[in-house]
Design a protein around this motif. Structure first.
Motif, PDB file in Angstrom:
ATOM      1  N   LEU A 160       0.827  -1.204   0.000  1.00  0.00           N
ATOM      2  CA  LEU A 160       0.000   0.000   0.000  1.00  0.00           C
ATOM      3  C   LEU A 160       0.862   1.254   0.000  1.00  0.00           C
ATOM      4  CD1 LEU A 160      -2.751   1.353   0.161  1.00  0.00           C
ATOM      5  CD2 LEU A 160      -2.680   1.092   2.654  1.00  0.00           C
ATOM      6  N   ALA A 161       1.941   1.235   0.794  1.00  0.00           N
ATOM      7  CA  ALA A 161       2.851   2.382   0.840  1.00  0.00           C
ATOM      8  C   ALA A 161       3.475   2.624  -0.533  1.00  0.00           C
ATOM      9  CB  ALA A 161       3.938   2.142   1.887  1.00  0.00           C
ATOM     10  N   LEU A 162       3.940   1.560  -1.179  1.00  0.00           N
ATOM     11  CA  LEU A 162       4.546   1.703  -2.502  1.00  0.00           C
ATOM     12  C   LEU A 162       3.521   2.171  -3.526  1.00  0.00           C
ATOM     13  CD1 LEU A 162       7.111   1.414  -4.153  1.00  0.00           C
ATOM     14  CD2 LEU A 162       6.474  -0.954  -4.633  1.00  0.00           C
ATOM     15  N   PHE A 163       2.299   1.650  -3.441  1.00  0.00           N
ATOM     16  CA  PHE A 163       1.233   2.070  -4.351  1.00  0.00           C
ATOM     17  C   PHE A 163       1.013   3.582  -4.237  1.00  0.00           C
ATOM     18  CE2 PHE A 163      -3.055   2.960  -5.698  1.00  0.00           C
ATOM     19  CZ  PHE A 163      -3.277   2.105  -6.764  1.00  0.00           C
ATOM     20  N   LEU A 164       0.952   4.079  -2.998  1.00  0.00           N
ATOM     21  CA  LEU A 164       0.717   5.508  -2.787  1.00  0.00           C
ATOM     22  C   LEU A 164       1.898   6.346  -3.257  1.00  0.00           C
ATOM     23  CD1 LEU A 164      -1.014   5.456   0.733  1.00  0.00           C
ATOM     24  CD2 LEU A 164      -2.077   5.968  -1.482  1.00  0.00           C
ATOM     25  N   LEU A 168       3.353   0.105 -11.336  1.00  0.00           N
ATOM     26  CA  LEU A 168       3.124   0.717 -12.644  1.00  0.00           C
ATOM     27  C   LEU A 168       1.712   1.279 -12.788  1.00  0.00           C
ATOM     28  CD1 LEU A 168       4.600   1.306 -15.251  1.00  0.00           C
ATOM     29  CD2 LEU A 168       3.798  -0.877 -16.154  1.00  0.00           C
ATOM     30  N   LEU A 169       0.716   0.511 -12.345  1.00  0.00           N
ATOM     31  CA  LEU A 169      -0.671   0.959 -12.450  1.00  0.00           C
ATOM     32  C   LEU A 169      -0.916   2.310 -11.775  1.00  0.00           C
ATOM     33  CD1 LEU A 169      -3.619   0.457 -13.257  1.00  0.00           C
ATOM     34  CD2 LEU A 169      -3.891  -0.859 -11.126  1.00  0.00           C
ATOM     35  N   PRO A 170      -0.424   2.530 -10.538  1.00  0.00           N
ATOM     36  CA  PRO A 170      -0.695   3.824  -9.898  1.00  0.00           C
ATOM     37  C   PRO A 170      -0.065   5.006 -10.614  1.00  0.00           C
ATOM     38  CG  PRO A 170       0.828   2.501  -8.591  1.00  0.00           C
ATOM     39  CD  PRO A 170       0.260   1.600  -9.628  1.00  0.00           C
ATOM     40  N   LEU A 226       1.669   6.430  -6.930  1.00  0.00           N
ATOM     41  CA  LEU A 226       0.537   7.289  -7.302  1.00  0.00           C
ATOM     42  C   LEU A 226       0.944   8.752  -7.209  1.00  0.00           C
ATOM     43  CD1 LEU A 226      -2.471   7.616  -8.005  1.00  0.00           C
ATOM     44  CD2 LEU A 226      -2.967   7.565  -5.551  1.00  0.00           C
ATOM     45  N   GLY A 227       1.699   9.083  -6.157  1.00  0.00           N
ATOM     46  CA  GLY A 227       2.188  10.458  -6.015  1.00  0.00           C
ATOM     47  C   GLY A 227       3.089  10.858  -7.163  1.00  0.00           C
ATOM     48  N   ILE A 228       3.956   9.936  -7.610  1.00  0.00           N
ATOM     49  CA  ILE A 228       4.808  10.215  -8.766  1.00  0.00           C
ATOM     50  C   ILE A 228       3.948  10.449 -10.006  1.00  0.00           C
ATOM     51  CG2 ILE A 228       6.508   9.214 -10.356  1.00  0.00           C
ATOM     52  CD1 ILE A 228       7.757   7.791  -7.978  1.00  0.00           C
ATOM     53  N   GLY A 229       2.933   9.613 -10.188  1.00  0.00           N
ATOM     54  CA  GLY A 229       2.043   9.771 -11.329  1.00  0.00           C
ATOM     55  C   GLY A 229       1.295  11.093 -11.307  1.00  0.00           C
ATOM     56  N   LEU A 230       0.864  11.524 -10.118  1.00  0.00           N
ATOM     57  CA  LEU A 230       0.145  12.791  -9.991  1.00  0.00           C
ATOM     58  C   LEU A 230       1.035  13.991 -10.317  1.00  0.00           C
ATOM     59  CD1 LEU A 230      -1.860  12.125  -6.701  1.00  0.00           C
ATOM     60  CD2 LEU A 230      -2.830  12.415  -8.987  1.00  0.00           C
ATOM     61  N   SER A 231       2.340  13.808 -10.201  1.00  0.00           N
ATOM     62  CA  SER A 231       3.267  14.911 -10.468  1.00  0.00           C
ATOM     63  C   SER A 231       3.820  14.877 -11.889  1.00  0.00           C
ATOM     64  CB  SER A 231       4.437  14.860  -9.473  1.00  0.00           C
ATOM     65  OG  SER A 231       5.206  13.688  -9.663  1.00  0.00           O
TER      66      SER A 231
END
Length: 293
Positions: free
Chosen positions: A13-17, A148-150, A20-25
């Protein structure tokens, strides 16, 4: 580390988030650099994906590290980049756009390469039984979902809902930090009797590897005539590893406390060269006295 909810739920979950943060940026414009300056991008990716594993292999051999310790170091060298390298590049006043681009490439490539190369690492440095029992396909699928998905999800959210994505970034950032702290505490607690031994046995190897990664990358980038900011970025991106991704292999898949301790130790020690660079780059500049008319 025992097979608990910490490694099976909290760590993914930590890695997913984090991803996801990298993707949002990330923006689509971040990838334009691939066409504008392909040379520095290719060199940076080569140093991350090929250069550091070769350096790690050399140091493991020279320092005569063997077994699970050697395998853990090598798995760590196969997990480049991450949000930490972007932050260090920012604090060092390096080339942030290049850092983000290299992180994006590594984040897309690593979920495919890490499971396959980890199999050969285990085969070489550990027993053949360990390598054979390593679930390559399952690990690859797991990394695709939690790494990769996040990233793609975050990019899609930003593309369609940029304002909401901007507000979501700090929430994701601090949530992932909190979960990762829980993971670190869990690793330290379950491995506390070995951490001092790990530091004594592997501390020098890890600091040398992190420092040489920065120095060698800087020198190679300088030989190609790249700017100081780009040299810094290549050094940082090569020396700073994605410890969270490596922990997925050592902790979630292999459930090996010693190997997870090695990864955690490097995650701490790799900050030493980074802090040194940050201090050097932010020292007050001497200014010549102005001439008043």
């Amino acid at each position: 580390m025992e097979n608990t909810s910490l490694t099976q739920v909290v760590l993914p979950l930590a890695l997913f988030l984090i991803m996801l943060g990298i993707g949002l940026s990330l923006r689509l414009d971040d990838f334009i650099r691939l066409r504008k300056q392909p040379g520095v991008v290719l060199l940076g990716s080569g140093l991350q994906l090929i250069g550091l594993p070769l350096l790690g292999c050399l140091l493991v051999t020279l320092f005569q590290v063997s077994g699970a310790y050697a395998a853990a170091i090598m798995i760590l060298t196969l997990a480049p980049g991450g949000a930490t390298s972007n932050m260090v590049s920012y604090l060092c006043r390096a080339d942030i756009a290049l850092s983000v681009c290299l992180t994006a490439i590594a984040s897309i490539v690593t979920p495919f390469t890490l499971p396959i190369l980890s199999f050969y690492v285990l085969q070489h440095w550990m027993s053949i039984e360990t390598a054979v029992s390593f679930p390559i396909t399952q690990t690859l699928i797991k990394l695709l979902f939690i790494a990769l998905l996040p990233i793609f999800l975050g990019m899609v959210i930003f593309y369609h809902l940029p304002r909401w994505a901007t507000r979501l970034q700090p929430v994701v950032k601090w949530s992932s930090l909190g979960f990762m702290i829980l993971v670190v505490i869990g690793i330290v607690k379950s491995n506390q009797t070995h951490l001092i031994v790990l530091l004594e046995e592997l501390g020098v190897v890890m600091i040398v590897m992190a420092a040489l990664a920065v120095i060698i990358s800087w020198l190679i980038a300088a030989s190609f005539g790249f700017a100081i900011e780009q040299r810094l970025t290549l050094g940082i991106e090569t020396g700073i590893q994605n410890a969270g991704l490596a922990l997925i292999i050592t902790g979630t898949v292999l459930n090996d406390a010693q190997m997870s301790g090695v990864v955690l130790l490097y995650g701490v020690l790799m900050q030493i060269p980074a802090v040194f660079l940050i201090i050097i780059r932010n020292l007050p500049q001497r200014k010549s006295p102005s001439i008043q008319n």
